[in-house]
Design a protein around this motif. Structure first.
Motif, short mmCIF file in Angstrom:
data_model
loop_
_atom_site.label_atom_id
_atom_site.label_comp_id
_atom_site.label_asym_id
_atom_site.label_seq_id
_atom_site.Cartn_x
_atom_site.Cartn_y
_atom_site.Cartn_z
N PRO A 169 0.83 -1.22 0.00
CA PRO A 169 0.00 0.00 0.00
C PRO A 169 0.86 1.26 0.00
CG PRO A 169 -0.78 -1.59 1.63
CD PRO A 169 0.53 -2.10 1.13
N PRO A 222 -12.65 -9.21 4.35
CA PRO A 222 -12.86 -8.50 3.08
C PRO A 222 -12.25 -7.11 3.15
CG PRO A 222 -14.85 -8.45 4.38
CD PRO A 222 -13.89 -9.33 5.13
N GLY A 223 -12.02 -6.53 2.02
CA GLY A 223 -11.46 -5.19 1.98
C GLY A 223 -10.99 -4.86 0.58
N ALA A 224 -10.58 -3.60 0.40
CA ALA A 224 -10.16 -3.13 -0.92
C ALA A 224 -8.68 -3.34 -1.17
CB ALA A 224 -10.50 -1.64 -1.06
N GLY A 225 -7.94 -3.82 -0.17
CA GLY A 225 -6.51 -4.03 -0.35
C GLY A 225 -6.22 -5.15 -1.31
N LEU A 226 -5.05 -5.10 -1.93
CA LEU A 226 -4.67 -6.09 -2.93
C LEU A 226 -4.65 -7.48 -2.32
CD1 LEU A 226 -3.81 -6.19 -5.93
CD2 LEU A 226 -1.43 -6.08 -5.14
N GLN A 258 -6.81 -8.77 -0.36
CA GLN A 258 -7.19 -8.79 1.05
C GLN A 258 -8.18 -9.89 1.37
OE1 GLN A 258 -8.27 -4.97 2.56
NE2 GLN A 258 -8.38 -5.64 4.68
N ASP A 288 -5.81 -5.76 9.58
CA ASP A 288 -6.94 -6.00 8.68
C ASP A 288 -6.66 -7.13 7.69
OD1 ASP A 288 -8.44 -4.07 9.90
OD2 ASP A 288 -8.05 -2.52 8.40
N TYR A 289 -5.41 -7.55 7.60
CA TYR A 289 -5.06 -8.65 6.70
C TYR A 289 -4.90 -9.98 7.43
CZ TYR A 289 -4.22 -5.34 2.89
OH TYR A 289 -4.37 -4.40 1.91
#
Length: 880
Positions: free
Chosen positions: A440, A517-521, A523, A536-537
């Protein structure tokens, strides 16, 4: 003065005598370890008499009055047939290989990786979790092994020790223990792990091209899969469905073990990290070659000639010698609650029970789910601490000492973060990923060596998979099999099922982590290395077993599992990288066509389908090849183009069948290998290079529809922009030149099997560094084979390294639920590791030809097939 004739005769006689003595000595050394397979032997530790009947291929069928005696005898016969393989396996799984083989290539590196992971530490933690009867069976098995090995020198157990003893000093053989058996499950879990290599390759590819979008084109999502999923949609899961990452067990014992593993002060906490040097020893089961997978399918009685189900299975694993599997039958003389086993099938030497096979009531086969049970975490490490949620959390460390036979000890320091071991300390490819993976924008700055990389893997949590094996071996119905499946932790398996009451079914097993879940690559899916500093990961539990895909008696009467996506809705939580389904599609198409034509399916049909050699991608690629213009650059004269067209004509009208004698198959696969190299070698690093296989079928299939994709352009010619047709033409031309040099000038004389050869080598003594006369004793082949990567007959090869076979259907079985004695099976090589036993390679010829052998399992059929009978009788220890 000429030597008198009599003197010459005497000299010749002396030479012959010396040679005869040498040959005799070799024969004695080779024959010395051959076990007695008939007669009567008194052994300490048995409660009652046990019979071991062996058929013409030496396959043992064991009959005992109680389960402890049954598994005692299994340990005894495994040690008779395969003790060196067992000993090798336990040294690998304990990180003690160099202690057995010395400073052989890769041994110390493999030990460093396995010690870092701590497979044996996890196995030790598993033992108290198991059911009391499971622990008793493991102890009985170990006692049986030791009853055979006790009092025997290494050379009396295997000629491999004799040969190895010329290189290193060997001590006495250690006693076998239950932990030795449990640890092998970790090796198989490693061999069948999923996504690890894909995640690593994504990072490496990104480091080379710097474009996430381009990299994702190399990893098509499940929506790009062909064919049908295993079962229909079962709904989607959300993180709220999280549950414990471990199956149910005795709460008090389980809590204690989990607490010990979680305690940073406990050395077991570092058990996560030995993952990386083992592929060369066990076969890279990450799926990178496209060869590690399996086929299994069941057909209900409504579609069979007998009116009862048929089940087929052929697991695809790295080619090995001795075989991965060891055939066996385990029978209680009276099957009841106290002795519930009447099971026959394929076992692992070194582990009690049957892994795949059938009881008197049910049959099951396995394929790998491909569930994503590993994640790579990027760790910002400074001064012995990893950044997590804004704070520096100290790493845990321990020192491991690797003993090297005939050499100096090697000490390594194992470092672990909260996510697991820092594998980048021992795996150069992971260290490179720590420098290359995308992060990120707000990521903390990496150190001078990049981010460290830690591994999280479900196999490093203690579980009850061994309980599951014995539960399957006593199963009588669908509910029993589902209960056994609920106990699996790793390796997660698709269980294909059939029973004598007429049902067929499917059940997914294994502990699968839930990701937030999430918007990270990556994730939500775990497809990319994850920022270890961001909670969050982190994993948030595991998929509850009740939500794992399952079906009993599907309406169409077919269950097909070949590592493809399991359901449309569920797969993102299992894996983002399933097999793209070409094998599954072919199997289903053949079965559906037969059903639609009203032709009942027979066991012969099932066997023929296991040997299906149609390349599914040829139908896509060949039309493009036939239309591709040949190069017209200054180096490509009209004569050169005519020379190439002569080979191209082989593909016109070819049906995609890759038999060993096929000329079109030889050319097609040479073109395919060349095409992959020309398209990707200029832009991808070694870790991400294509090896062939179903993922690359999909990748190239999509690129064929985009003739100007940047992947077609050769990065080494910046002044020229290459297109699809140019690359296809060059592949056709270069493959023609390659095969002319290797197989001859006339394309009609080419044969795929002359390129695609299987050589079986014993892990230590089959190595090229071993003198040829010794190596020959532990080598089988070469055998010319048909088939190819990601075909139903999955004889796989690595497109980067030639056409030699790397992974194979490690066994084949067809179970006939109408008459279990009409079932059939074949192993890759044979039940024995002893070169002169007669059973080391006596199944290889039939396996290569696609044939099988009768599989007797009921008492009468076993008696009829018996060639030898060994009776084990109790002997009191006081009797000496």
């Amino acid at each position: 003065m000429p030597r008198p004739r009599s003197a010459g005769v005497v000299a010749l006689a002396v030479v012959l005598v010396v040679a005869l003595v040498a040959v005799t000595a070799v024969v004695v050394l080779l024959r010395r370890p051959l076990p007695d397979t008939s007669g009567e032997v008194a052994v300490p530790g048995l409660g009652a008499q046990v019979r071991v009947l062996r058929d013409a291929r030496g396959v043992p069928q064991v009959y005992a009055e109680d389960p402890e005696d049954l598994f005692f005898a299994q340990g005894y016969v495994h040690a008779q047939d395969r003790f060196f393989q067992m000993d090798f396996r336990r040294h690998v799984t304990a990180g003690r290989l160099a202690e057995l083989v010395g400073d052989a290539p890769g041994a110390v590196e493999a030990d460093a990786v396995v010690r870092t992971m701590g497979w044996r530490r996890v196995a030790e933690a598993e033992l108290p979790l198991l059911a009391p009867e499971t622990r008793a069976y493991l102890e009985a098995y170990a006692d049986g092994v030791n009853a055979y090995t006790g009092g025997r020198s290494p050379s009396e157990l295997s000629a491999a020790y004799t040969a190895l003893g010329t290189r290193v000093d060997l001590g006495p053989v250690e006693d076998w223990t239950p932990v030795d058996s449990l640890a092998w499950l970790k090796a198989m879990a490693w061999s069948l792990r999923a996504n690890y290599s894909d995640e690593l390759a994504r990072a490496a590819a990104y480091g080379a091209v710097g474009d996430v979008g381009l990299v994702e084109q190399l990893f098509p999502p499940p929506s790009a899969s062909v064919g049908e999923p295993v079962v229909g949609a079962v709904g989607s899961l959300a993180p709220a469905a999280a549950t414990s990452e471990l199956p149910a067990a005795d709460d008090e014992v389980l809590a204690g073990v989990v607490a010990a593993l979680a305690d940073p002060a406990d050395p077991v906490a570092g058990a996560d990290r030995a993952l990386a040097a083992v592929p060369d020893l066990l076969g890279d089961g990450s799926g990178a070659t496209g060869g590690i997978g399996s086929n299994a399918w069941a057909v209900s009685g409504e579609h069979t000639a007998s009116g009862e189900p048929l089940l087929a299975n052929d697991p695809h694993l790295a080619a090995s010698f001795p075989s991965t599997w060891s055939q066996v039958g385990l029978h209680c003389t009276e099957v009841d609650e106290d002795c519930p086993f009447d099971v026959s099938g394929f076992s692992f030497a070194g582990m009690p029970g049957v892994v795949i096979g059938h009881t008197a009531d049910v049959a099951w086969g396995f394929t790998n789910t491909g569930s994503d049970v590993t994640d790579l975490y990027l760790e910002r490490v400074r001064d012995g601490a990893a950044l997590r949620a804004g704070e520096q959390v100290p790493l845990t460390t321990r020192t491991e000492t690797i003993r090297v036979a005939g050499g100096e000890d090697v000490a390594i320091q194992v470092r672990s973060s909260g996510h697991g071991p820092l594998l980048s300390d021992v795996v150069p490819e992971l260290a490179a990923a720590g420098r290359a993976a995308p992060v990120p924008e707000d990521a903390p700055p990496a150190g001078s060596d990049g981010y460290a990389v830690a591994l999280s893997w479900t196999a490093l949590q203690p579980g009850r998979t061994m309980d599951a094996v014995f539960a399957l071996d006593a199963a009588q119905d669908w509910d029993d099999v589902r209960e056994a499946a609920s106990l699996f932790v790793v390796p997660g398996q698709n269980i294909v099922y059939a029973d004598t009451s007429g049902s067929i079914g499917y059940q997914a097993s294994g502990v699968v982590p839930l990701r937030q879940p999430g918007a990270g690559l990556g994730q939500g899916t775990g497809t990319w290395p994850r920022p270890g500093w961001d909670p969050d990961y982190d994993w948030v539990g595991a998929v509850p077993f009740a939500d794992m895909p399952s079906v009993l008696d599907p309406p169409d009467g077919l269950v097909v599992s070949a590592n493809q996506r399991i359901t449309d809705a569920f797969d993102p939580f299992l894996t983002a990288d399933p097999d793209t389904g070409h094998r599954a599609q072919r199997i289903r198409e053949v079965l559906e066509d037969r059903v639609a034509a009203g032709r009942p399916v027979t066991a012969d049909d099932m066997e023929a389908l296991q040997n299906d050699r149609v390349d599914p991608f040829a139908e896509v690629l060949v039309p493009y090849l036939l239309d591709a213009p040949l190069p017209e650059d200054p180096g490509s004269s009209p004569e050169r183009r005519a020379f190439t067209r002569e080979a191209v004509e082989l593909l016109r009208g070819w049906d995609g069948t890759t038999t060993a004698d096929s000329a079109p198959a030889a050319y097609y696969n040479a073109v395919w290998s060349t095409l992959l190299r020309l398209t990707f070698a200029d832009q991808l690093p070694e870790t991400a290079q294509p090896r062939g296989g179903s993922r690359w079928f999909t990748v190239v299939g999509q690129l064929l529809e985009d003739p100007d994709s940047p992947w077609w352009d050769d990065a080494t010619t910046p002044a020229v922009v290459e297109t699809r047709d140019q690359v296809l033409g060059r592949a056709l031309q270069q493959a023609r030149l390659e095969l002319t040099a290797t197989l001859g000038a006339d394309p009609e004389d080419w044969e795929w099997g002359r390129l695609h050869r299987l050589v079986l080598r014993q892990d230590v003594l089959g190595d090229e560094s071993v003198p040829a006369p010794v190596r020959a004793l532990w080598t089988a082949g070469p055998v010319d084979l048909g088939g190819s990567t990601s075909l139903v007959d999955a004889t796989s090869w690595d497109a980067r390294e030639g056409y030699g076979v790397t992974a194979v259907p490690s066994m084949r079985m067809v179970v006939d639920l109408a008459d279990l004695d009409a079932s059939r099976w074949v192993d890759l090589a044979g039940v024995s590791e002893h070169p002169w036993s007669g059973h080391a390679t006596d199944q290889l010829g039939a396996w290569a030809e696609g044939r099988t052998f009768p599989w007797p399992s009921t008492p009468g059929a076993v008696e009829d097939a018996a060639r030898d009978e060994l009776v084990l009788t109790p002997r009191s220890t006081s009797a000496g």
